[in-house]
Motif scaffolding. Structure first.
Motif, PDB file in Angstrom:
ATOM      1  N   ALA A  82      -0.895  14.951  -3.834  1.00  0.00           N
ATOM      2  CA  ALA A  82      -1.441  14.867  -2.475  1.00  0.00           C
ATOM      3  C   ALA A  82      -1.401  13.440  -1.964  1.00  0.00           C
ATOM      4  CB  ALA A  82      -2.883  15.365  -2.453  1.00  0.00           C
ATOM      5  N   ASP A  83      -1.222  13.306  -0.653  1.00  0.00           N
ATOM      6  CA  ASP A  83      -1.353  12.004  -0.005  1.00  0.00           C
ATOM      7  C   ASP A  83      -2.827  11.643   0.081  1.00  0.00           C
ATOM      8  OD1 ASP A  83       1.345  11.642   0.412  1.00  0.00           O
ATOM      9  OD2 ASP A  83       1.299  12.256   2.510  1.00  0.00           O
ATOM     10  N   VAL A  84      -3.097  10.353   0.141  1.00  0.00           N
ATOM     11  CA  VAL A  84      -4.465   9.886   0.326  1.00  0.00           C
ATOM     12  C   VAL A  84      -4.541   9.041   1.588  1.00  0.00           C
ATOM     13  CG1 VAL A  84      -4.974   9.911  -2.147  1.00  0.00           C
ATOM     14  CG2 VAL A  84      -4.205   7.789  -1.087  1.00  0.00           C
ATOM     15  N   ILE A  85      -5.717   9.051   2.215  1.00  0.00           N
ATOM     16  CA  ILE A  85      -6.024   8.170   3.330  1.00  0.00           C
ATOM     17  C   ILE A  85      -6.804   7.007   2.724  1.00  0.00           C
ATOM     18  CG2 ILE A  85      -7.254   7.928   5.526  1.00  0.00           C
ATOM     19  CD1 ILE A  85      -5.087   9.973   5.811  1.00  0.00           C
ATOM     20  N   GLY A  86      -6.302   5.803   2.876  1.00  0.00           N
ATOM     21  CA  GLY A  86      -6.872   4.635   2.219  1.00  0.00           C
ATOM     22  C   GLY A  86      -5.889   4.171   1.156  1.00  0.00           C
ATOM     23  N   THR A  87      -6.270   3.197   0.371  1.00  0.00           N
ATOM     24  CA  THR A  87      -5.395   2.670  -0.679  1.00  0.00           C
ATOM     25  C   THR A  87      -5.906   3.108  -2.036  1.00  0.00           C
ATOM     26  OG1 THR A  87      -4.875   0.748   0.692  1.00  0.00           O
ATOM     27  CG2 THR A  87      -4.403   0.568  -1.661  1.00  0.00           C
ATOM     28  N   LEU A  88      -5.119   3.913  -2.723  1.00  0.00           N
ATOM     29  CA  LEU A  88      -5.501   4.416  -4.040  1.00  0.00           C
ATOM     30  C   LEU A  88      -5.303   3.335  -5.093  1.00  0.00           C
ATOM     31  CD1 LEU A  88      -6.329   7.090  -5.528  1.00  0.00           C
ATOM     32  CD2 LEU A  88      -3.904   7.341  -6.072  1.00  0.00           C
ATOM     33  N   VAL A  89      -6.301   3.188  -5.957  1.00  0.00           N
ATOM     34  CA  VAL A  89      -6.211   2.295  -7.113  1.00  0.00           C
ATOM     35  C   VAL A  89      -6.637   3.090  -8.342  1.00  0.00           C
ATOM     36  CG1 VAL A  89      -6.624   0.179  -5.778  1.00  0.00           C
ATOM     37  CG2 VAL A  89      -8.567   1.411  -6.758  1.00  0.00           C
ATOM     38  N   ASP A  98     -13.452  13.895  -0.188  1.00  0.00           N
ATOM     39  CA  ASP A  98     -13.315  14.923   0.840  1.00  0.00           C
ATOM     40  C   ASP A  98     -11.874  14.971   1.348  1.00  0.00           C
ATOM     41  OD1 ASP A  98     -16.067  14.851   0.519  1.00  0.00           O
ATOM     42  OD2 ASP A  98     -16.452  13.936   2.473  1.00  0.00           O
ATOM     43  N   LEU A  99     -11.585  15.986   2.147  1.00  0.00           N
ATOM     44  CA  LEU A  99     -10.320  16.060   2.867  1.00  0.00           C
ATOM     45  C   LEU A  99     -10.477  15.324   4.191  1.00  0.00           C
ATOM     46  CD1 LEU A  99      -9.571  19.851   2.340  1.00  0.00           C
ATOM     47  CD2 LEU A  99      -8.716  17.917   1.004  1.00  0.00           C
ATOM     48  N   THR A 106      -1.622  21.417  10.514  1.00  0.00           N
ATOM     49  CA  THR A 106      -1.231  20.144   9.902  1.00  0.00           C
ATOM     50  C   THR A 106      -1.923  20.044   8.547  1.00  0.00           C
ATOM     51  OG1 THR A 106      -1.119  19.120  12.084  1.00  0.00           O
ATOM     52  CG2 THR A 106      -1.199  17.638  10.190  1.00  0.00           C
ATOM     53  N   ALA A 107      -1.165  19.812   7.491  1.00  0.00           N
ATOM     54  CA  ALA A 107      -1.755  19.734   6.149  1.00  0.00           C
ATOM     55  C   ALA A 107      -2.654  18.511   6.015  1.00  0.00           C
ATOM     56  CB  ALA A 107      -0.664  19.704   5.094  1.00  0.00           C
ATOM     57  N   GLN A 108      -3.699  18.652   5.211  1.00  0.00           N
ATOM     58  CA  GLN A 108      -4.676  17.593   5.023  1.00  0.00           C
ATOM     59  C   GLN A 108      -4.212  16.583   3.971  1.00  0.00           C
ATOM     60  OE1 GLN A 108      -5.101  20.845   4.204  1.00  0.00           O
ATOM     61  NE2 GLN A 108      -7.022  21.656   4.971  1.00  0.00           N
ATOM     62  N   SER A 109      -4.972  15.505   3.872  1.00  0.00           N
ATOM     63  CA  SER A 109      -4.839  14.498   2.820  1.00  0.00           C
ATOM     64  C   SER A 109      -6.218  14.310   2.210  1.00  0.00           C
ATOM     65  CB  SER A 109      -4.347  13.171   3.395  1.00  0.00           C
ATOM     66  OG  SER A 109      -3.074  13.297   3.968  1.00  0.00           O
ATOM     67  N   VAL A 110      -6.285  13.555   1.119  1.00  0.00           N
ATOM     68  CA  VAL A 110      -7.559  13.223   0.496  1.00  0.00           C
ATOM     69  C   VAL A 110      -8.078  11.950   1.151  1.00  0.00           C
ATOM     70  CG1 VAL A 110      -8.704  12.605  -1.659  1.00  0.00           C
ATOM     71  CG2 VAL A 110      -6.862  14.303  -1.675  1.00  0.00           C
ATOM     72  N   ASN A 111      -9.339  11.970   1.586  1.00  0.00           N
ATOM     73  CA  ASN A 111      -9.942  10.848   2.294  1.00  0.00           C
ATOM     74  C   ASN A 111     -10.755   9.993   1.320  1.00  0.00           C
ATOM     75  OD1 ASN A 111     -11.243   9.087   3.970  1.00  0.00           O
ATOM     76  ND2 ASN A 111     -12.122  10.649   5.314  1.00  0.00           N
ATOM     77  N   LEU A 112     -10.207   8.849   0.942  1.00  0.00           N
ATOM     78  CA  LEU A 112     -10.879   7.985  -0.029  1.00  0.00           C
ATOM     79  C   LEU A 112     -12.136   7.319   0.516  1.00  0.00           C
ATOM     80  CD1 LEU A 112      -7.779   6.250  -1.674  1.00  0.00           C
ATOM     81  CD2 LEU A 112      -9.043   8.271  -2.471  1.00  0.00           C
ATOM     82  N   VAL A 123      -7.108  12.964 -10.463  1.00  0.00           N
ATOM     83  CA  VAL A 123      -6.910  13.033 -11.911  1.00  0.00           C
ATOM     84  C   VAL A 123      -5.743  12.175 -12.382  1.00  0.00           C
ATOM     85  CG1 VAL A 123      -8.015  15.285 -12.172  1.00  0.00           C
ATOM     86  CG2 VAL A 123      -5.535  15.163 -11.758  1.00  0.00           C
ATOM     87  N   GLY A 124      -5.025  11.574 -11.432  1.00  0.00           N
ATOM     88  CA  GLY A 124      -3.925  10.708 -11.818  1.00  0.00           C
ATOM     89  C   GLY A 124      -3.456   9.837 -10.671  1.00  0.00           C
ATOM     90  N   PHE A 125      -3.057   8.611 -11.017  1.00  0.00           N
ATOM     91  CA  PHE A 125      -2.545   7.653 -10.049  1.00  0.00           C
ATOM     92  C   PHE A 125      -1.031   7.814  -9.972  1.00  0.00           C
ATOM     93  CE2 PHE A 125      -0.632   3.574  -9.036  1.00  0.00           C
ATOM     94  CZ  PHE A 125      -1.376   3.122  -7.973  1.00  0.00           C
ATOM     95  N   VAL A 126      -0.497   7.986  -8.757  1.00  0.00           N
ATOM     96  CA  VAL A 126       0.948   8.057  -8.550  1.00  0.00           C
ATOM     97  C   VAL A 126       1.419   6.779  -7.866  1.00  0.00           C
ATOM     98  CG1 VAL A 126       2.834   9.322  -7.441  1.00  0.00           C
ATOM     99  CG2 VAL A 126       0.894  10.578  -8.410  1.00  0.00           C
ATOM    100  N   SER A 127       0.770   6.448  -6.752  1.00  0.00           N
ATOM    101  CA  SER A 127       1.078   5.228  -6.002  1.00  0.00           C
ATOM    102  C   SER A 127      -0.146   4.901  -5.158  1.00  0.00           C
ATOM    103  CB  SER A 127       2.310   5.424  -5.116  1.00  0.00           C
ATOM    104  OG  SER A 127       2.008   6.291  -4.039  1.00  0.00           O
ATOM    105  N   SER A 128      -0.065   3.864  -4.373  1.00  0.00           N
ATOM    106  CA  SER A 128      -1.213   3.502  -3.531  1.00  0.00           C
ATOM    107  C   SER A 128      -1.482   4.538  -2.456  1.00  0.00           C
ATOM    108  CB  SER A 128      -1.008   2.127  -2.898  1.00  0.00           C
ATOM    109  OG  SER A 128       0.134   2.160  -2.049  1.00  0.00           O
ATOM    110  N   SER A 129      -0.521   5.441  -2.207  1.00  0.00           N
ATOM    111  CA  SER A 129      -0.692   6.446  -1.158  1.00  0.00           C
ATOM    112  C   SER A 129      -0.645   7.889  -1.646  1.00  0.00           C
ATOM    113  CB  SER A 129       0.374   6.260  -0.067  1.00  0.00           C
ATOM    114  OG  SER A 129       1.664   6.425  -0.633  1.00  0.00           O
ATOM    115  N   GLN A 130      -0.455   8.111  -2.949  1.00  0.00           N
ATOM    116  CA  GLN A 130      -0.405   9.469  -3.496  1.00  0.00           C
ATOM    117  C   GLN A 130      -1.145   9.551  -4.819  1.00  0.00           C
ATOM    118  OE1 GLN A 130       3.829  10.387  -3.681  1.00  0.00           O
ATOM    119  NE2 GLN A 130       3.527  11.775  -1.951  1.00  0.00           N
TER     120      GLN A 130
END
Length: 136
Positions: A82-89, A98-99, A106-112, A123-130
């Protein structure tokens, strides 16, 4: 981006959709208490039914009907990209979020930035945006 199933049992079942409501393929679906049907989850949704595997658009012949659509059930063994809103670390892994709020269709993203309903756990880091997530 949509929630893309990457591992787990991927069980599919049909649920009635809310009539005259667009649904994006790969969007998280929630239960609408008043009707017992599914529609795209909103930011404040707490009851996840699964992930849509078929798009519903206004030009569909059954758009205005409460027809059955295929839904991928989201168990604790199913992992989604899933895509995330914000910068994933890496520190976000293990946290639930939340979503984001989107228009129907329009599909949702995860709201950090929001941890009120906590429907998606990283459950896992892919990139700063996924991220890899499970749906709660």
């Amino acid at each position: 981006m949509a929630f893309i199933h990457v591992s787990g049992p991927a069980k599919t079942i049909g649920f009635q959709k809310v009539a005259s409501t667009a649904i994006a393929v790969g969007s998280v679906l929630g239960w609408i208490t008043a009707s017992g049907r599914v529609a795209q989850s909103k930011a404040e949704s707490t009851r996840v039914a699964g992930v849509a595997i078929k798009a519903i658009v206004s030009t569909d012949g059954d758009f205005a009907s409460a027809t059955v659509i295929p839904v991928l059930l989201a168990s604790s063994d199913d992992i989604f990209l899933a895509d995330v809103i914000g910068t994933l670390v890496q520190a976000n892994v293990g946290q639930a979020y939340d979503l984001n709020r989107v228009a129907a269709g329009t599909a949702q993203s995860v709201n950090l930035a929001s941890q009120t309903t906590k429907v998606a756990t990283i459950v896992g880091f892919v990139s700063s945006s996924q991220a890899y997530v499970i749906l709660n």
